[in-house]
Write an enzyme that holds these catalytic residues in place. Structure first.
Site, mmCIF file in Angstrom:
data_model
loop_
_atom_site.group_PDB
_atom_site.id
_atom_site.type_symbol
_atom_site.label_atom_id
_atom_site.label_comp_id
_atom_site.label_asym_id
_atom_site.label_seq_id
_atom_site.Cartn_x
_atom_site.Cartn_y
_atom_site.Cartn_z
ATOM 1 N N TYR A 54 -1.469 -1.432 1.427
ATOM 2 C CA TYR A 54 -2.529 -2.240 0.694
ATOM 3 C C TYR A 54 -3.543 -2.781 1.557
ATOM 4 C CZ TYR A 54 1.182 -5.465 1.881
ATOM 5 O OH TYR A 54 2.115 -6.218 2.605
ATOM 6 N N LYS A 55 -3.266 -2.632 2.904
ATOM 7 C CA LYS A 55 -4.135 -3.068 3.788
ATOM 8 C C LYS A 55 -5.333 -2.151 4.218
ATOM 9 C CE LYS A 55 -0.558 -6.224 5.673
ATOM 10 N NZ LYS A 55 0.262 -6.620 6.551
ATOM 11 N N ASP A 82 6.281 -0.828 13.464
ATOM 12 C CA ASP A 82 5.595 -1.089 12.498
ATOM 13 C C ASP A 82 4.213 -0.890 12.338
ATOM 14 O OD1 ASP A 82 4.407 -2.484 10.177
ATOM 15 O OD2 ASP A 82 6.027 -3.990 9.940
ATOM 16 N N PHE A 96 5.293 -9.770 12.867
ATOM 17 C CA PHE A 96 5.095 -10.431 11.834
ATOM 18 C C PHE A 96 6.284 -11.059 11.336
ATOM 19 C CE2 PHE A 96 4.456 -10.878 6.877
ATOM 20 C CZ PHE A 96 3.278 -11.446 6.975
ATOM 21 N N ARG A 155 -9.545 -14.771 11.317
ATOM 22 C CA ARG A 155 -9.188 -13.290 11.528
ATOM 23 C C ARG A 155 -10.162 -12.531 10.844
ATOM 24 N NH1 ARG A 155 -3.709 -10.466 10.010
ATOM 25 N NH2 ARG A 155 -4.516 -11.137 7.848
HETATM 26 C C1 LIG Z 1 1.622 -7.154 6.012
HETATM 27 C C2 LIG Z 1 2.799 -7.158 6.762
HETATM 28 C C3 LIG Z 1 4.171 -7.343 6.157
HETATM 29 C C4 LIG Z 1 4.262 -7.642 4.664
HETATM 30 O O1 LIG Z 1 5.414 -7.043 4.178
HETATM 31 P P1 LIG Z 1 5.691 -6.760 2.662
HETATM 32 O O2 LIG Z 1 6.911 -6.555 2.305
HETATM 33 O O3 LIG Z 1 4.576 -5.649 2.268
HETATM 34 O O4 LIG Z 1 5.022 -8.086 1.954
HETATM 35 C C5 LIG Z 1 5.165 -6.969 7.027
HETATM 36 N N1 LIG Z 1 5.159 -6.673 8.091
HETATM 37 C C6 LIG Z 1 3.735 -6.696 8.891
HETATM 38 C C7 LIG Z 1 4.035 -6.530 10.401
HETATM 39 C C8 LIG Z 1 2.729 -6.948 8.213
HETATM 40 O O5 LIG Z 1 1.561 -7.062 8.758
#
Ligand SMILES: *Cc1c(COP(=O)(O)O)cnc(C)c1O
Length: 397
Positions: free
Chosen positions: A209-210, A184, A113, A356
């Site tokens: 939050y996911k 992660d 990400f 998705r």
């Molecule tokens: C959703 C996601 C994030 C988002 O980071 P936030 O700091 O919570 O906005 C970061 N890394 C990955 C791999 C994600 O899937």
């Protein structure tokens, strides 16, 4: 066996919506509204500052961390809540780099990400010690590990395709070469039955939050392997990670164990909604969730391929090799997704051409999958997406 009809009944799912985006933002657990309200009225309202002691606010990041730990194979005392995931990426990577301070390479993959990569880039620039971030394809990154690599930083489930890395195998290879791993779990926690302890992972981070349904902006978590905790120096050395925050010493001394990865004041209201979601998770096992997720995603792939020939599968076909989402390539995927959302099927779009769909057995069942594909078939067969209003891009896709 987990009673998924029961868990589904515990979520607020708006009428007429099939929600296939719980991989981006989980829905509202019905009990969360009362839980947050109770925390506000009975605790914040009545106890005021004494809530930190009397309502146990101060220990929440570790207590809730232990509950999240159960879903990711982490032993008690190895997970703590706080901040957002991007911050946790920075924190984990900074500590990991310091353990391997004579090496300068950070490896990741192009499926990671972007925020993780941006945070790594920012950290490397601040350190200014000649570190380099190198990216390889998800398929080949494990072959690139050498004794020059300080840290391997990967997201276990690819946010676009859902492709799953083999954490245990890659971690073992990394350790054989003296590399520290940062995993992660953003698309893993609550989706895949990961075993951090069994895989001997060093650091792990993720958001809630996911798949964990804590609500928008819910706190992230960080895991540090117990064998490393007392040697890790927190780069974000805030007062609540201090050995004795209320001694108000002028010098920083890291707290014991995972507590040192705390930084500042924890988000008590959002932890209350997370706890309401974890109460539902208590009714499920990750093994059942994983098995059901593979059933649902297999069914979805089969039905979509039978009825929407224009969509090309972007996710691994083998359920064991993917997380809990299915993605399809389609050139006009953005417009097609808007047309679906307009008809009550909510997924999301990831540039350049990925549609998705997330599958979350706690509240999505076979009936939802079948109904969603019927609507997709109608949208795709009749090109209902070919309408100017579906081409206007919003800020969040
Ligand atoms: C959703 C996601 C994030 C988002 O980071 P936030 O700091 O919570 O906005 C970061 N890394 C990955 C791999 C994600 O899937």
């Amino acid at each position: 066996m987990t009673d998924f009809a029961k868990t589904k009944s515990l979520f607020h799912l708006p009428e007429g919506i099939i929600y296939l985006d719980g991989n981006s933002l989980g829905p509202l657990p019905k009990a969360a509204t009362a839980a947050v309200s109770k925390t506000m009225q009975d605790e914040w309202g009545e106890l005021l500052i004494t809530g930190w002691n009397k309502a146990g606010w101060m220990n929440k990041p570790s207590n809730v961390g232990d509950r999240v730990g159960k879903l990711i194979g982490a032993p008690s005392g190895s997970v703590v809540m706080g901040d957002t995931l991007s911050i946790k990426v920075y924190q984990a990577l900074a500590s990991a780099l310091e353990i391997n301070s004579d090496r300068k390479l950070v490896l990741s993959d192009t499926g990671n990400f972007p925020s993780d990569l941006y945070m790594a880039d920012g950290l490397i620039k601040s350190l200014d010690k000649g570190h380099e971030l190198r990216l390889y394809n998800p398929e080949s990154v494990a072959e690139q590990l050498t004794e020059e690599v300080a840290v391997l930083m990967l997201t276990e489930v690819d946010y676009r395709t859902g492709r799953l890395h083999n954490m245990a195998e890659i971690t073992k290879k990394a350790h054989d070469l003296g590399i520290i791993t940062v995993w992660d779990l953003a698309h893993t926690a609550g989706a895949v039955d990961v075993d951090l302890e069994g895989a001997d992972a060093d650091f792990a981070i993720g958001c809630t939050y996911k798949y964990l349904n804590s609500g928008p902006g819910g706190p992230a978590f960080i895991y540090v392997a117990p064998r490393l905790q007392d040697q890790v120096r927190p780069a974000l050395s805030g007062w609540l990670g201090h050995e004795a925050p209320f001694a108000f010493d002028l010098d920083y001394r890291a707290g014991g164990g995972i507590e040192r990865m705390r930084c500042g004041t924890p988000p008590i209201l959002q932890l209350a909604s997370l706890e309401a979601s974890l109460d539902i998770w208590d009714l499920a096992t990750m093994a059942d969730v994983r098995a059901k997720s593979i059933e649902l995603t297999d069914l979805f792939v089969k039905l979509v391929e039978d009825s929407c020939p224009d969509l090309k599968l972007a996710s691994p076909r083998n359920g064991q090799e993917r997380g809990s989402q299915i993605s399809f390539h389609f050139k006009e995927g953005y417009a097609a997704m808007q047309a679906l959302i307009d008809r009550g099927v909510i997924g999301d779009f990831r540039a350049p051409d990925i549609m998705r769909f997330g599958f979350t057995p706690l509240y999505i069942d076979e009936g939802d999958v079948i109904q969603a594909v019927e609507i997709m078939k109608e949208v795709m067969t009749n090109k209902l997406w070919d309408n100017p209003k579906y081409f206007e891009r919003s800020a969040v896709t």
